[in-house]
Design an enzyme around this catalytic site. Sequence first.
Site, PDB file in Angstrom:
ATOM      1  N   ASN A  13       0.555  -1.327  -0.264  1.00  0.00           N
ATOM      2  CA  ASN A  13      -0.063   0.468   0.357  1.00  0.00           C
ATOM      3  C   ASN A  13       0.992   1.207  -0.116  1.00  0.00           C
ATOM      4  O   ASN A  13       1.340   1.687   1.319  1.00  0.00           O
ATOM      5  CB  ASN A  13      -1.099  -0.046   1.239  1.00  0.00           C
ATOM      6  CG  ASN A  13      -1.357   1.692   1.275  1.00  0.00           C
ATOM      7  OD1 ASN A  13      -1.940   2.521  -0.064  1.00  0.00           O
ATOM      8  ND2 ASN A  13      -2.348   1.543   2.221  1.00  0.00           N
ATOM      9  N   TRP A  14       1.459   1.893  -1.178  1.00  0.00           N
ATOM     10  CA  TRP A  14       1.993   2.968  -1.092  1.00  0.00           C
ATOM     11  C   TRP A  14       1.543   4.016  -0.422  1.00  0.00           C
ATOM     12  O   TRP A  14       2.239   5.410  -0.353  1.00  0.00           O
ATOM     13  CB  TRP A  14       2.142   3.041  -2.824  1.00  0.00           C
ATOM     14  CG  TRP A  14       2.910   2.321  -3.313  1.00  0.00           C
ATOM     15  CD1 TRP A  14       3.110   1.017  -3.248  1.00  0.00           C
ATOM     16  CD2 TRP A  14       3.506   2.668  -4.737  1.00  0.00           C
ATOM     17  NE1 TRP A  14       4.266   0.222  -3.908  1.00  0.00           N
ATOM     18  CE2 TRP A  14       4.354   1.010  -5.075  1.00  0.00           C
ATOM     19  CE3 TRP A  14       4.016   3.234  -5.636  1.00  0.00           C
ATOM     20  CZ2 TRP A  14       5.410   0.898  -5.745  1.00  0.00           C
ATOM     21  CZ3 TRP A  14       4.433   3.164  -7.025  1.00  0.00           C
ATOM     22  CH2 TRP A  14       5.053   2.103  -6.957  1.00  0.00           C
ATOM     23  N   LYS A  15      -0.012   4.576  -0.404  1.00  0.00           N
ATOM     24  CA  LYS A  15      -0.593   5.194   0.351  1.00  0.00           C
ATOM     25  C   LYS A  15      -0.455   6.632  -0.911  1.00  0.00           C
ATOM     26  O   LYS A  15      -0.001   6.191  -2.056  1.00  0.00           O
ATOM     27  CB  LYS A  15       0.062   5.435   1.853  1.00  0.00           C
ATOM     28  CG  LYS A  15       0.199   4.159   2.611  1.00  0.00           C
ATOM     29  CD  LYS A  15       0.320   4.924   4.034  1.00  0.00           C
ATOM     30  CE  LYS A  15       0.199   3.319   4.596  1.00  0.00           C
ATOM     31  NZ  LYS A  15       0.491   3.323   6.259  1.00  0.00           N
ATOM     32  N   HIS A  98      -9.529   0.972   4.763  1.00  0.00           N
ATOM     33  CA  HIS A  98      -8.227   1.127   5.349  1.00  0.00           C
ATOM     34  C   HIS A  98      -8.573   2.310   6.350  1.00  0.00           C
ATOM     35  O   HIS A  98      -9.069   2.878   6.159  1.00  0.00           O
ATOM     36  CB  HIS A  98      -6.830   1.864   4.248  1.00  0.00           C
ATOM     37  CG  HIS A  98      -5.604   1.588   4.655  1.00  0.00           C
ATOM     38  ND1 HIS A  98      -5.077   2.798   5.542  1.00  0.00           N
ATOM     39  CD2 HIS A  98      -4.750   1.146   5.192  1.00  0.00           C
ATOM     40  CE1 HIS A  98      -3.674   2.327   6.339  1.00  0.00           C
ATOM     41  NE2 HIS A  98      -3.964   1.289   5.902  1.00  0.00           N
ATOM     42  N   GLU A 100      -6.560   4.624   7.593  1.00  0.00           N
ATOM     43  CA  GLU A 100      -6.262   6.183   7.114  1.00  0.00           C
ATOM     44  C   GLU A 100      -7.790   6.728   6.801  1.00  0.00           C
ATOM     45  O   GLU A 100      -8.209   8.009   6.642  1.00  0.00           O
ATOM     46  CB  GLU A 100      -4.981   5.707   6.325  1.00  0.00           C
ATOM     47  CG  GLU A 100      -4.323   6.106   7.491  1.00  0.00           C
ATOM     48  CD  GLU A 100      -2.945   5.393   7.049  1.00  0.00           C
ATOM     49  OE1 GLU A 100      -2.626   5.372   5.528  1.00  0.00           O
ATOM     50  OE2 GLU A 100      -1.577   5.091   7.436  1.00  0.00           O
ATOM     51  N   GLU A 170      -6.000  -4.785  10.470  1.00  0.00           N
ATOM     52  CA  GLU A 170      -4.956  -3.743  10.513  1.00  0.00           C
ATOM     53  C   GLU A 170      -5.050  -3.846  12.168  1.00  0.00           C
ATOM     54  O   GLU A 170      -5.959  -2.291  11.911  1.00  0.00           O
ATOM     55  CB  GLU A 170      -4.773  -3.437   9.313  1.00  0.00           C
ATOM     56  CG  GLU A 170      -4.286  -3.751   8.352  1.00  0.00           C
ATOM     57  CD  GLU A 170      -3.800  -2.659   6.650  1.00  0.00           C
ATOM     58  OE1 GLU A 170      -2.795  -3.024   6.292  1.00  0.00           O
ATOM     59  OE2 GLU A 170      -4.271  -1.651   6.737  1.00  0.00           O
ATOM     60  N   GLY A 176       2.290   2.570  11.000  1.00  0.00           N
ATOM     61  CA  GLY A 176       3.130   3.214  10.550  1.00  0.00           C
ATOM     62  C   GLY A 176       3.642   4.000  11.993  1.00  0.00           C
ATOM     63  O   GLY A 176       4.282   4.816  11.734  1.00  0.00           O
ATOM     64  N   SER A 216       3.143  -2.402  10.345  1.00  0.00           N
ATOM     65  CA  SER A 216       4.446  -2.552  10.765  1.00  0.00           C
ATOM     66  C   SER A 216       5.149  -3.960  10.343  1.00  0.00           C
ATOM     67  O   SER A 216       5.985  -4.479  11.023  1.00  0.00           O
ATOM     68  CB  SER A 216       4.630  -1.281  11.904  1.00  0.00           C
ATOM     69  OG  SER A 216       4.230  -0.645  11.828  1.00  0.00           O
ATOM     70  N   GLY A 237       2.149  -1.562   4.240  1.00  0.00           N
ATOM     71  CA  GLY A 237       2.912   0.344   4.204  1.00  0.00           C
ATOM     72  C   GLY A 237       4.282   0.661   3.960  1.00  0.00           C
ATOM     73  O   GLY A 237       4.449   0.331   2.589  1.00  0.00           O
ATOM     74  N   GLY A 238       4.434   1.233   4.548  1.00  0.00           N
ATOM     75  CA  GLY A 238       6.240   1.651   4.751  1.00  0.00           C
ATOM     76  C   GLY A 238       7.474   1.198   3.713  1.00  0.00           C
ATOM     77  O   GLY A 238       7.769   0.824   3.093  1.00  0.00           O
TER      78      GLY A 238
END
Length: 256
Positions: A13-15, A98, A100, A170, A176, A216, A237-238
Amino acid sequence: MNKALRKAVIAGNWKMNKTRPEAKELVEAIKPLVADAGCEVVACVPFTNLETVLDAVKGSNIKVGAENCHFEKSGAFTGEISADMLAEMGVEYVIIGHSERRQYFGETDETVNKRTRAALAAGLKVILCVGEMLADRENGITEELVSLQTKIALKGVTAEELKNVIIAYEPVWAIGTGKTATAEQANEVCAVIRNVIGKLYGKEAADGITIQYGGSMNAKNAAELVAQPDVDGGLIGGASLKAPDFAAIVEAATRG
Ligand code: PEP
């Protein structure tokens, strides 16, 4: 339940990251590193990068996803993108719900359900995100909350459509933050979700559905997480923005 029967999926997930040239560079770096993957590999990228990434992955084993879609087919919804628009481009996956989106953009269980149904109707595969906040975990309501989120998100989704749904557990406190759920915590909640699917759709559906962990996950902790009996890969993500780290997670899922 036989984990070997299920498809492990590692999805990035590149956000809100990467311009088009940066996106092309990242995908080109990932491609050779995951060419022999024994799991499904997906890159979920910003809308502006979809065409670039779809082009870059041609002839490779990387599938492309979007990070959200609207629930209406078309109309006066300024700034939104419909599921049909994504499907027409050749996008295969879409992340829905998601945390976010839920935290910052007013997404509710009801809108998550509407988006899920719209995406499935358009022929997209849905990565449906559920997960508790830290306060929910501390109040001991993780199981109830995640079960409710799952049930509401899938309201009206048929057993046939469910074959195109992946669920990503999640925990919001792990996204994150560098705080990963322990392998046991991740497995426990993924098993709860599988149980909910069993109650709604029967044992075969529960045994067959891919349930990822996300929060994470990185090159170091992935192996232990994806080896859990009810964890079928991850939403990343990251670490999905660094080709070697993402490839190491794919490698961990390949080993299972
Ligand atoms: C995510 O965005 O879904 C996620 C799991 O992020 P991170 O891996 O950075 O915690």
